[in-house]
Design an enzyme around this catalytic site. Structure first.
Site, PDB file in Angstrom:
ATOM      1  N   SER A   1      -4.939-100.339  -2.571  1.00 15.20           N
ATOM      2  CA  SER A   1      -3.504-100.531  -2.368  1.00 15.20           C
ATOM      3  C   SER A   1      -3.032-101.958  -2.600  1.00 15.20           C
ATOM      4  O   SER A   1      -1.870-102.176  -2.915  1.00 15.20           O
ATOM      5  CB  SER A   1      -3.104-100.059  -0.970  1.00 15.20           C
ATOM      6  OG  SER A   1      -3.956-100.620   0.001  1.00 15.20           O
TER       7      SER A   1
ATOM      8  N   HIS B   1      -2.389 -93.661  -3.269  1.00 17.91           N
ATOM      9  CA  HIS B   1      -1.590 -94.188  -4.391  1.00 17.91           C
ATOM     10  C   HIS B   1      -1.827 -93.455  -5.705  1.00 17.91           C
ATOM     11  O   HIS B   1      -1.173 -93.743  -6.697  1.00 17.91           O
ATOM     12  CB  HIS B   1      -1.879 -95.685  -4.588  1.00 17.91           C
ATOM     13  CG  HIS B   1      -1.449 -96.507  -3.424  1.00 17.91           C
ATOM     14  ND1 HIS B   1      -0.155 -96.938  -3.258  1.00 17.91           N
ATOM     15  CD2 HIS B   1      -2.130 -96.949  -2.344  1.00 17.91           C
ATOM     16  CE1 HIS B   1      -0.067 -97.627  -2.133  1.00 17.91           C
ATOM     17  NE2 HIS B   1      -1.255 -97.645  -1.556  1.00 17.91           N
TER      18      HIS B   1
ATOM     19  N   LYS C   1       4.368 -91.858  -0.467  1.00 19.09           N
ATOM     20  CA  LYS C   1       4.439 -92.786  -1.597  1.00 19.09           C
ATOM     21  C   LYS C   1       5.098 -92.089  -2.801  1.00 19.09           C
ATOM     22  O   LYS C   1       6.299 -91.912  -2.782  1.00 19.09           O
ATOM     23  CB  LYS C   1       3.065 -93.371  -1.856  1.00 19.09           C
ATOM     24  CG  LYS C   1       2.834 -94.437  -0.772  1.00 19.09           C
ATOM     25  CD  LYS C   1       1.477 -94.925  -0.536  1.00 19.09           C
ATOM     26  CE  LYS C   1       1.546 -95.898   0.644  1.00 19.09           C
ATOM     27  NZ  LYS C   1       0.294 -96.040   1.368  1.00 19.09           N
TER      28      LYS C   1
HETATM   29  C1  LIG Z   1      -0.165 -96.225   2.639  1.00 16.05           C
HETATM   30  C2  LIG Z   1      -1.579 -95.896   2.756  1.00 16.05           C
HETATM   31  C3  LIG Z   1      -2.045 -95.099   3.813  1.00 16.05           C
HETATM   32  C4  LIG Z   1      -1.154 -94.657   4.939  1.00 16.05           C
HETATM   33  O1  LIG Z   1      -0.323 -93.624   4.595  1.00 16.05           O
HETATM   34  P1  LIG Z   1       0.970 -93.353   5.498  1.00 16.05           P
HETATM   35  O2  LIG Z   1       1.371 -91.985   5.132  1.00 16.05           O
HETATM   36  O3  LIG Z   1       1.950 -94.403   5.158  1.00 16.05           O
HETATM   37  O4  LIG Z   1       0.515 -93.463   6.927  1.00 16.05           O
HETATM   38  C5  LIG Z   1      -3.369 -94.742   3.812  1.00 16.05           C
HETATM   39  N1  LIG Z   1      -4.215 -95.182   2.855  1.00 16.05           N
HETATM   40  C6  LIG Z   1      -3.808 -95.965   1.849  1.00 16.05           C
HETATM   41  C7  LIG Z   1      -4.793 -96.391   0.810  1.00 16.05           C
HETATM   42  C8  LIG Z   1      -2.489 -96.360   1.779  1.00 16.05           C
HETATM   43  O5  LIG Z   1      -2.086 -97.165   0.800  1.00 16.05           O
END
Ligand SMILES: *Cc1c(COP(=O)(O)O)cnc(C)c1O
Length: 390
Positions: free
Chosen positions: A180, A208, A237
């Protein structure tokens, strides 16, 4: 000790280290152009990769579900909170991810901690990439298993650690699909073969990659043509909604439903947000262009910024990190970008390692090339300013 003076002292400490964080309040919805403190800004840091968070069709789907089902789900999934929209969305996720089944969590964060803390038991070991997301780290902390960190996407180091941990009961390898903060892709095909050779299970967090990677946007598994033992994802996302999920076998779903505490002791997602995600998956299945334009735009930005002499990380993903170095310099850079109308916050420790503070740019399918040229222009002006780039 006076409580408030202790808090104040701790705040001073992080301010001295340039690690103080504060909220930025937007007065407009998710879009490339937003209003912050009555200033117009171009956002290059949102995870709304496909521009679906404010899509009219999705809003309409959510509204009609809310009319029938209400807002809150009024209970956990295992009591009174499960309804037809959870079922529809789980079926949609399983079909999109081409797995037998899927289980919803209230967020990707909760999915990660639920999976790791329930699957990895005492006597087990979790091998975790050093740059894994905080929710994976917290899942490892909550698990009674031992955690061993391997060097970032380093297959040799992973193999060494697989060799050294043969005495453990079950062994898990856990990795982000797309990292990320670095925007690079884990070599999942090789990780899975390696894990298989050493009898370890593989857990992948495709937060992602979902909606972004692969010929049909199915994510990292489609990109490599592989299937891990456990696939985790988020709906917050590229899907533009909210919630997390685990995709895998029926038996895995059943196990988690009975063991994952972050599933059991959580109120179910609102049905209207599930309806939004169902619609978002349908749009992703039908509309290739958004994904294709995303790749073209991120490639364009990477190329241009490298030409300007910036250290740009990552490959085909919409996450484009620009390494600045020091925390203060990164904060300063972000501030200067804002003066040019570009909103992209500095990412500092503990999110990234010391000395690797960065501007984490992201691009979305909704950005126009006019927006992108404004971004490049700002970076160009800042690259000739010694004070900012050191
Ligand atoms: C954003 C993210 C999460 C968390 O997801 P949410 O639905 O926002 O809690 C978990 N793992 C990765 C790699 C992320 O980038």
């Amino acid at each position: 000790m006076v409580f408030n003076s202790w808090l104040t002292e701790r705040i001073h400490q992080i301010k001295d280290q340039n690690l103080y964080r504060e909220l930025t309040v937007m007065t407009s919805g998710p879009a490339p152009k937003v209003t912050i403190n009555s200033q117009n800004q171009l956002v290059f840091s949102s995870n709304n990769y496909l521009g679906l968070a404010a899509d009219e069709r999705i809003i309409a789907a959510s509204r009609s579900a809310a009319k029938v089902m209400g807002i809150g789900s009024s209970g956990s999934r295992l009591t009174t909170g499960s309804n037809i929209w959870h079922q529809r969305l789980e079926e949609k996720i399983a079909s999109f991810k081409q797995t037998e089944a899927a289980l919803l969590f209230s967020s990707g964060y909760l999915a990660n901690i639920g999976v790791l803390s329930s699957l990895a038991e005492k006597g087990d070991v979790i091998l975790s990439d050093e740059l894994n997301h905080a929710s994976i780290i917290d899942g490892c902390r909550l698990s009674k298993a031992k955690t061993v960190i391997y060097k970032h996407v380093h297959l040799k180091d992973l193999e060494t650690k697989l060799k050294e941990t043969q005495k453990f009961n079950k062994r898990f390898v856990v990795t982000d699909g797309v990292f990320s903060m670095d925007g690079n892709i884990a070599p999942l095909d090789q990780i899975i073969s390696l894990a298989k050779a050493y009898n370890a299970f593989v857990i992948v967090d495709d937060a992602h990659g979902t909606g972004v990677l692969g010929a049909n946007g199915r994510g990292i598994c489609e990109y490599f043509g592989v299937q891990p033992d456990v696939l985790i994802g988020t709906l917050s996302k590229a899907l533009g909604a909210e919630g997390g999920f685990v995709a895998g076998s029926y038996i895995l779903k059943n196990f988690l439903l009975n063991h994952a505490r972050s599933f059991i002791f959580q109120t179910a997602l609102p049905p209207c947000i599930c309806a939004a995600s169902v619609k978002a998956f349908s749009i992703i299945e039908e509309d290739k262009r958004r994904r294709e334009s995303l790749v073209a735009k991120s490639t364009f930005i990477r190329t241009r910024l490298r030409e300007l002499g910036y250290e740009v990380k990552g490959t085909v993903t919409p996450i484009i990190p620009i390494i600045i170095g020091g925390t203060k310099e990164a904060l300063n850079f972000s501030k200067r970008l804002r003066q040019y109308g570009i909103f992209a916050p500095a990412i500092r420790p503990p999110t990234v390692q010391e000395g690797e503070s960065r501007i984490r740019l992201t691009v979305t399918a909704e950005h126009s090339y006019e927006d992108i040229n404004q971004l490049i222009e700002a970076f160009k002006l800042l690259s000739t300013n010694d004070e900012v780039t050191k």
